[in-house]
Design a protein around this motif. Structure first.
Motif, mmCIF file in Angstrom:
data_model
loop_
_atom_site.group_PDB
_atom_site.id
_atom_site.type_symbol
_atom_site.label_atom_id
_atom_site.label_comp_id
_atom_site.label_asym_id
_atom_site.label_seq_id
_atom_site.Cartn_x
_atom_site.Cartn_y
_atom_site.Cartn_z
ATOM 1 N N ASP A 1 64.157 19.016 -4.640
ATOM 2 C CA ASP A 1 63.709 18.213 -3.499
ATOM 3 C C ASP A 1 64.665 18.379 -2.323
ATOM 4 O OD1 ASP A 1 61.597 17.280 -5.021
ATOM 5 O OD2 ASP A 1 62.608 15.404 -5.577
ATOM 6 N N VAL A 2 65.963 18.369 -2.627
ATOM 7 C CA VAL A 2 66.981 18.537 -1.587
ATOM 8 C C VAL A 2 66.855 19.922 -0.956
ATOM 9 C CG1 VAL A 2 69.458 18.667 -1.112
ATOM 10 C CG2 VAL A 2 68.580 16.909 -2.667
ATOM 11 N N VAL A 3 66.690 20.947 -1.802
ATOM 12 C CA VAL A 3 66.576 22.320 -1.310
ATOM 13 C C VAL A 3 65.334 22.491 -0.434
ATOM 14 C CG1 VAL A 3 66.143 24.705 -2.018
ATOM 15 C CG2 VAL A 3 67.935 23.374 -3.135
ATOM 16 N N LYS B 1 65.570 23.732 3.406
ATOM 17 C CA LYS B 1 64.874 24.896 3.960
ATOM 18 C C LYS B 1 64.036 24.518 5.185
ATOM 19 C CE LYS B 1 64.283 27.596 -0.313
ATOM 20 N NZ LYS B 1 63.271 28.095 -1.277
ATOM 21 N N LYS B 2 63.419 23.344 5.111
ATOM 22 C CA LYS B 2 62.547 22.893 6.206
ATOM 23 C C LYS B 2 63.356 22.512 7.444
ATOM 24 C CE LYS B 2 58.987 19.424 7.178
ATOM 25 N NZ LYS B 2 58.217 18.271 6.609
ATOM 26 N N ASP B 3 64.459 21.782 7.207
ATOM 27 C CA ASP B 3 65.275 21.303 8.334
ATOM 28 C C ASP B 3 66.701 21.060 7.844
ATOM 29 O OD1 ASP B 3 66.401 20.159 10.556
ATOM 30 O OD2 ASP B 3 65.151 18.364 10.547
ATOM 31 N N PRO B 4 67.578 22.049 7.960
ATOM 32 C CA PRO B 4 68.953 21.906 7.460
ATOM 33 C C PRO B 4 69.669 20.665 7.992
ATOM 34 C CG PRO B 4 68.534 24.171 8.090
ATOM 35 C CD PRO B 4 67.348 23.380 8.544
ATOM 36 N N ALA B 5 69.406 20.306 9.239
ATOM 37 C CA ALA B 5 70.079 19.152 9.830
ATOM 38 C C ALA B 5 69.657 17.835 9.189
ATOM 39 C CB ALA B 5 69.812 19.100 11.334
ATOM 40 N N ALA B 6 68.499 17.835 8.533
ATOM 41 C CA ALA B 6 67.983 16.601 7.937
ATOM 42 C C ALA B 6 68.719 16.221 6.660
ATOM 43 C CB ALA B 6 66.481 16.735 7.655
ATOM 44 N N VAL B 7 69.430 17.172 6.072
ATOM 45 C CA VAL B 7 70.186 16.901 4.845
ATOM 46 C C VAL B 7 71.649 16.693 5.210
ATOM 47 C CG1 VAL B 7 70.847 17.713 2.559
ATOM 48 C CG2 VAL B 7 68.604 18.308 3.489
ATOM 49 N N ILE C 1 82.149 23.516 -0.079
ATOM 50 C CA ILE C 1 81.929 24.931 -0.407
ATOM 51 C C ILE C 1 80.652 25.088 -1.241
ATOM 52 C CG2 ILE C 1 82.860 26.939 -1.625
ATOM 53 C CD1 ILE C 1 85.673 25.835 -0.975
ATOM 54 N N SER C 2 80.457 24.183 -2.209
ATOM 55 C CA SER C 2 79.266 24.258 -3.069
ATOM 56 C C SER C 2 77.984 24.117 -2.253
ATOM 57 C CB SER C 2 79.321 23.162 -4.141
ATOM 58 O OG SER C 2 80.407 23.354 -5.012
ATOM 59 N N ALA C 3 77.974 23.201 -1.291
ATOM 60 C CA ALA C 3 76.793 23.018 -0.446
ATOM 61 C C ALA C 3 76.506 24.279 0.363
ATOM 62 C CB ALA C 3 76.993 21.821 0.480
ATOM 63 N N CYS C 4 77.555 24.918 0.866
ATOM 64 C CA CYS C 4 77.384 26.153 1.636
ATOM 65 C C CYS C 4 76.924 27.311 0.747
ATOM 66 C CB CYS C 4 78.688 26.510 2.348
ATOM 67 S SG CYS C 4 79.126 25.391 3.688
ATOM 68 N N MET C 5 77.440 27.371 -0.472
ATOM 69 C CA MET C 5 77.007 28.391 -1.417
ATOM 70 C C MET C 5 75.516 28.232 -1.725
ATOM 71 S SD MET C 5 80.250 28.358 -4.083
ATOM 72 C CE MET C 5 79.530 29.518 -5.271
ATOM 73 N N LEU C 6 75.098 26.978 -1.925
ATOM 74 C CA LEU C 6 73.691 26.697 -2.212
ATOM 75 C C LEU C 6 72.820 27.128 -1.031
ATOM 76 C CD1 LEU C 6 71.452 25.396 -3.947
ATOM 77 C CD2 LEU C 6 72.000 23.224 -2.812
ATOM 78 N N ALA C 7 73.230 26.756 0.174
ATOM 79 C CA ALA C 7 72.455 27.112 1.361
ATOM 80 C C ALA C 7 72.279 28.624 1.464
ATOM 81 C CB ALA C 7 73.142 26.569 2.616
#
Length: 319
Positions: free
Chosen positions: A138-140, A144-150, A163-169
């Motif tokens: 759900d987060v992903v 994908k739809k709006d990075p700023a929304a997360v 770092i983990s959040a950036c790796m996921l992105a």
């Protein structure tokens, strides 16, 4: 007997395993915790302090918290104020290395003296209990739809959760530079932001969120370990299809300019402490993974971690 001769004798006896614990004892140890109260470093530091007194390695431990900039503010204060002090300790770990890489501070960790790596802990990502986001997918999808929304909430810029959040992105096709990351000076601030709905997803070690997960105020949706953590029903990022595996280790350093004999003595005190019931209870309670290293092994590990984190952060668009 001269003090330096005495300390060399202490170190030799410690290495041989023939030194009785009371002979190690320092009247008071001073511990710099480079974070605000309530976070992982604070919990680890105070747990170690309790274990040091239980082991009779110290009569007392004095704590000082200095949060900010991924531990760099505390590092600078420690390095400048404790030169040559054989009874001074600094909590540190992977987060501090990340902060040094991104912040390029004038004071470097290499000015201080490595003592021991203690534990490793993996990041758990959580959402508030009333969040409409139920899973990491759900987060992903929202990312994908709006990075700023997360809004990702966690420790300082360069922390393992950042770092983990950036790796996921990066893995799901989102520019890591667009990750909307909100850095907090301590675990207490991050918890308040998550519970208050001021961030979308929070990340930190399980120990910082355990109370709120158990009470049902937070919902854990992923952990960055290779396999599920024992006794904790949280799916890994990897089993959900995201190859994000990253550990957050913690350790302790001594002051700049102490002698090899003083380093050996501090190391023996720490090794005595982690054999106590107080320490083993803290490890179990906080779901830490024991990861003890000392001496050259610890020196080499820190050097490798700097190189590894620098590469990961570069690929994630953080450096």
């Amino acid at each position: 007997m001269r003090r330096d001769t005495f300390l060399k004798s202490i170190a030799a006896l410690a290495a041989a395993g023939s030194l009785p614990l009371p002979a190690h004892s320092a009247a008071t140890l001073k511990m710099m915790i480079p974070a605000n109260p309530g976070g992982g470093w604070d919990t680890t530091g105070r747990s170690l302090g309790k274990a040091l007194t239980e082991a009779k390695a110290a009569d007392a431990v004095q704590y000082e918290n200095k949060g900010g900039a991924a531990g760099i503010l505390g590092l600078a204060q420690f390095a400048n104020a404790s030169k040559g002090d054989p009874n001074a300790l600094l909590m540190m770990g992977a987060v501090m290395l990340g902060g040094i890489i991104t912040g390029k501070p004038p004071v470097q960790l290499s000015q201080c003296t490595p003592i021991a790596r203690l534990t490793s802990e993996y990041n758990v990502f959580v959402v508030p209990a009333d969040s409409p986001l139920k899973t990491m997918k759900d987060v992903v999808d929202l990312l994908k739809k709006d990075p700023a929304a997360v809004k990702w909430g966690g420790g300082s810029r360069g922390s393992t959760e950042h770092i983990s959040a950036c790796m996921l992105a990066r893995q799901v096709g989102v520019d890591p530079k667009k990750v909307n990351y909100v850095a907090f000076r301590g675990g207490g601030e991050a918890v308040a932001a998550i519970l208050g709905g001021n961030v979308t997803v929070g990340g930190s070690g399980y120990s910082e969120f355990a109370e709120h997960i158990v009470s049902g105020k937070m919902r854990p949706i992923a952990v960055t370990s290779q396999k599920r953590l024992p006794g904790i029903a949280v799916p890994t990022m990897k089993e959900q299809g995201y190859d994000v595996v990253l550990g957050n280790w913690r350790g302790v350093y001594g002051a700049p300019g102490i002698t090899p004999a003083q380093r050996a003595e501090l190391t023996s005190l720490v090794l005595a402490a982690i054999k106590t019931k107080a320490w083993t209870d803290a490890v179990a309670k906080n779901a830490w993974t024991p990861a003890v290293q000392t001496g050259k092994d610890f020196d080499d590990f820190v050097e490798y971690e700097f190189s590894s984190l620098r590469a990961i952060m570069y690929l994630s668009g953080m450096v």
